[in-house]
Design an enzyme around this catalytic site. Structure first.
Site, PDB file in Angstrom:
ATOM      1  N   HIS A  99       0.800  -1.223   0.000  1.00 42.17           N
ATOM      2  CA  HIS A  99       0.000   0.000   0.000  1.00 42.17           C
ATOM      3  C   HIS A  99       0.834   1.274   0.000  1.00 42.17           C
ATOM      4  O   HIS A  99       0.287   2.366  -0.147  1.00 42.17           O
ATOM      5  CB  HIS A  99      -0.979  -0.003   1.184  1.00 42.17           C
ATOM      6  CG  HIS A  99      -2.288   0.654   0.863  1.00 42.17           C
ATOM      7  ND1 HIS A  99      -3.436   0.466   1.609  1.00 42.17           N
ATOM      8  CD2 HIS A  99      -2.647   1.510  -0.125  1.00 42.17           C
ATOM      9  CE1 HIS A  99      -4.429   1.163   1.090  1.00 42.17           C
ATOM     10  NE2 HIS A  99      -3.974   1.817   0.040  1.00 42.17           N
ATOM     11  N   ASP A 122     -10.051  -0.280   3.858  1.00 39.60           N
ATOM     12  CA  ASP A 122      -8.863  -0.877   4.457  1.00 39.60           C
ATOM     13  C   ASP A 122      -9.127  -1.254   5.914  1.00 39.60           C
ATOM     14  O   ASP A 122      -9.882  -0.561   6.612  1.00 39.60           O
ATOM     15  CB  ASP A 122      -7.723   0.158   4.394  1.00 39.60           C
ATOM     16  CG  ASP A 122      -6.336  -0.440   4.543  1.00 39.60           C
ATOM     17  OD1 ASP A 122      -6.185  -1.480   5.201  1.00 39.60           O
ATOM     18  OD2 ASP A 122      -5.385   0.168   4.009  1.00 39.60           O
ATOM     19  N   HIS A 124      -6.794  -0.982   8.000  1.00 39.50           N
ATOM     20  CA  HIS A 124      -5.877  -0.084   8.696  1.00 39.50           C
ATOM     21  C   HIS A 124      -6.085   1.362   8.251  1.00 39.50           C
ATOM     22  O   HIS A 124      -6.601   1.618   7.165  1.00 39.50           O
ATOM     23  CB  HIS A 124      -4.431  -0.508   8.414  1.00 39.50           C
ATOM     24  CG  HIS A 124      -4.169  -1.961   8.667  1.00 39.50           C
ATOM     25  ND1 HIS A 124      -4.334  -2.929   7.686  1.00 39.50           N
ATOM     26  CD2 HIS A 124      -3.774  -2.615   9.781  1.00 39.50           C
ATOM     27  CE1 HIS A 124      -4.039  -4.113   8.196  1.00 39.50           C
ATOM     28  NE2 HIS A 124      -3.701  -3.957   9.467  1.00 39.50           N
ATOM     29  N   ASP A 126      -3.452   3.506   7.922  1.00 39.84           N
ATOM     30  CA  ASP A 126      -2.256   3.898   7.164  1.00 39.84           C
ATOM     31  C   ASP A 126      -1.910   5.367   7.397  1.00 39.84           C
ATOM     32  O   ASP A 126      -1.533   6.087   6.469  1.00 39.84           O
ATOM     33  CB  ASP A 126      -2.444   3.604   5.676  1.00 39.84           C
ATOM     34  CG  ASP A 126      -2.507   2.099   5.400  1.00 39.84           C
ATOM     35  OD1 ASP A 126      -2.094   1.323   6.269  1.00 39.84           O
ATOM     36  OD2 ASP A 126      -2.982   1.719   4.313  1.00 39.84           O
ATOM     37  N   HIS A 139       4.317   1.070   4.142  1.00 43.96           N
ATOM     38  CA  HIS A 139       2.951   0.750   3.697  1.00 43.96           C
ATOM     39  C   HIS A 139       1.910   1.100   4.764  1.00 43.96           C
ATOM     40  O   HIS A 139       0.713   1.091   4.466  1.00 43.96           O
ATOM     41  CB  HIS A 139       2.830  -0.711   3.251  1.00 43.96           C
ATOM     42  CG  HIS A 139       2.727  -1.718   4.351  1.00 43.96           C
ATOM     43  ND1 HIS A 139       2.131  -2.952   4.173  1.00 43.96           N
ATOM     44  CD2 HIS A 139       3.134  -1.703   5.646  1.00 43.96           C
ATOM     45  CE1 HIS A 139       2.179  -3.646   5.305  1.00 43.96           C
ATOM     46  NE2 HIS A 139       2.778  -2.912   6.212  1.00 43.96           N
ATOM     47  N   ASP A 226      -7.479  -1.791  -0.247  1.00 40.98           N
ATOM     48  CA  ASP A 226      -6.553  -2.798   0.266  1.00 40.98           C
ATOM     49  C   ASP A 226      -7.340  -4.080   0.476  1.00 40.98           C
ATOM     50  O   ASP A 226      -8.369  -4.074   1.160  1.00 40.98           O
ATOM     51  CB  ASP A 226      -5.956  -2.292   1.585  1.00 40.98           C
ATOM     52  CG  ASP A 226      -4.840  -3.167   2.123  1.00 40.98           C
ATOM     53  OD1 ASP A 226      -4.912  -4.401   1.948  1.00 40.98           O
ATOM     54  OD2 ASP A 226      -3.917  -2.616   2.749  1.00 40.98           O
ATOM     55  N   ASP A 228      -6.894  -6.381   2.386  1.00 40.78           N
ATOM     56  CA  ASP A 228      -7.080  -6.773   3.782  1.00 40.78           C
ATOM     57  C   ASP A 228      -8.260  -6.057   4.431  1.00 40.78           C
ATOM     58  O   ASP A 228      -8.590  -6.332   5.589  1.00 40.78           O
ATOM     59  CB  ASP A 228      -5.795  -6.623   4.600  1.00 40.78           C
ATOM     60  CG  ASP A 228      -5.400  -5.180   4.922  1.00 40.78           C
ATOM     61  OD1 ASP A 228      -6.266  -4.298   4.987  1.00 40.78           O
ATOM     62  OD2 ASP A 228      -4.194  -4.950   5.138  1.00 40.78           O
ATOM     63  N   GLU A 271      -1.995  -4.934  -2.090  1.00 37.40           N
ATOM     64  CA  GLU A 271      -1.680  -5.935  -1.061  1.00 37.40           C
ATOM     65  C   GLU A 271      -2.129  -7.345  -1.413  1.00 37.40           C
ATOM     66  O   GLU A 271      -2.366  -8.170  -0.532  1.00 37.40           O
ATOM     67  CB  GLU A 271      -2.233  -5.515   0.312  1.00 37.40           C
ATOM     68  CG  GLU A 271      -1.644  -4.215   0.851  1.00 37.40           C
ATOM     69  CD  GLU A 271      -0.217  -4.356   1.391  1.00 37.40           C
ATOM     70  OE1 GLU A 271       0.303  -5.485   1.412  1.00 37.40           O
ATOM     71  OE2 GLU A 271       0.367  -3.324   1.789  1.00 37.40           O
TER      72      GLU A 271
END
Length: 299
Positions: A99, A122, A124, A126, A139, A226, A228, A271
């Site tokens: 990412h 996402d 996360h 980030d 990332h 992303d 994830d 990712e």
């Protein structure tokens, strides 16, 4: 509405520590993305991959940020390529890679808009910096960098900073935030739909609110997805899986609603790590979601 889509692969695995994510663009292509989007009537121009330094040849600088120089160089190349694609009136569709590549994507996109909006799909935020990151992995920093927060060699890519305003960001699916990220979200007033909101409100309401929030304040919206963000049961081939994520069907609904909104002007899917995957399942999920984003319907 049929689009001219330019695909850019970014085989970047320097923004984190798990090898294999550099093969993400190839995995997505192998899963049939060009054919799927062409069947929807779009024109596809695959521009190949941005050249990224090999990890074995990378020397980490004195910075606490892992592979800073090489990550910055790769993102500078990506920013230039995305800039060219938008200048030619094509839709840039970027495949990662980790990412950290969002730094370059947003640097290339944002110069074409006065008020770029960003949907960050996402697990996360980030939003880490060298001061808050527990790992030094870039990332985990691209959204902070795009807000103008972080190392100057990253924030200055494209020759301007910031790339996006905090009030023009919507994070969807967050369920793993570091303390520094939580503080930054509150300090900057960033709109976040955590998994609590997704569960409590439902994806339909979340996407309605996200679209309504962005549509009148932005002149373009970038989607940074992303894999994830999805639950690991649906997308196992990612480097930092977090249990309790968005389902496959909820993600299709989100993409379908974005297609109906006609808000999205650029996108990246990141990712995808084939080494950690099961028979290219995660890349196939990414391609299926792109189908929904670009107008695919059952009837």
């Amino acid at each position: 509405m049929k689009k001219n889509i330019s695909i850019i692969g970014v085989p970047m695995d320097l923004g984190q520590m798990r090898r294999g994510v550099d093969m993400g663009p190839s995995a997505i292509r192998y899963a049939g993305v060009a054919e799927r989007l062409e069947r929807l009537g779009h024109s596809i121009n695959d521009l190949g991959n941005i050249e990224i330094a090999q990890p074995e040849r990378v020397h980490t600088s004195d910075s606490t940020l892992r592979n800073l120089k090489a990550v910055a160089e790769g993102n500078l190349k990506l920013a230039d390529k995305v800039d060219e694609v938008i200048a030619s009136k094509d839709f840039p569709l970027v495949f990662g890679g980790d990412h950290s590549i969002a730094i370059g994507t947003l640097a290339g996109v944002s110069k074409h808009y006065e008020n770029l909006g960003v949907i960050w799909y996402d697990a996360h935020g980030d939003l880490n910096t060298s001061d808050t990151s527990p790992s030094g992995n870039i990332h985990g920093m691209p959204l902070a960098v795009s807000l103008g927060i972080g190392d100057e060699s990253l924030t200055s890519i494209g020759g301007y900073s910031p790339k996006v305003k905090p009030e023009n960001i919507v994070i969807i699916g967050a369920r793993s935030l570091d303390e520094g990220e939580r503080e930054l979200i509150k300090e900057r007033g960033i709109k976040v739909f955590t998994m609590h909101e997704v569960d409590r409100m439902g994806m339909t309401k979340v996407m309605e609110e996200a679209v309504n929030y962005l549509k009148d304040r932005t002149d373009g919206v970038h989607l940074s997805l992303d894999l994830d963000g999805l639950d690991p049961s649906d997308a196992p081939g990612v480097g930092t899986p977090v249990l309790g994520g968005i389902s496959y069907r909820e993600s299709h609904l989100a993409m379908e609603m974005l297609a109906e909104s006609n808000l999205i002007t650029s996108a990246e899917f990141v990712e995808v790590n084939p080494i950690l995957d099961d028979k290219n399942r995660t890349a196939s999920v990414a391609v299926a979601l792109m189908g929904s984003l670009f107008g695919e319907k059952l009837l």
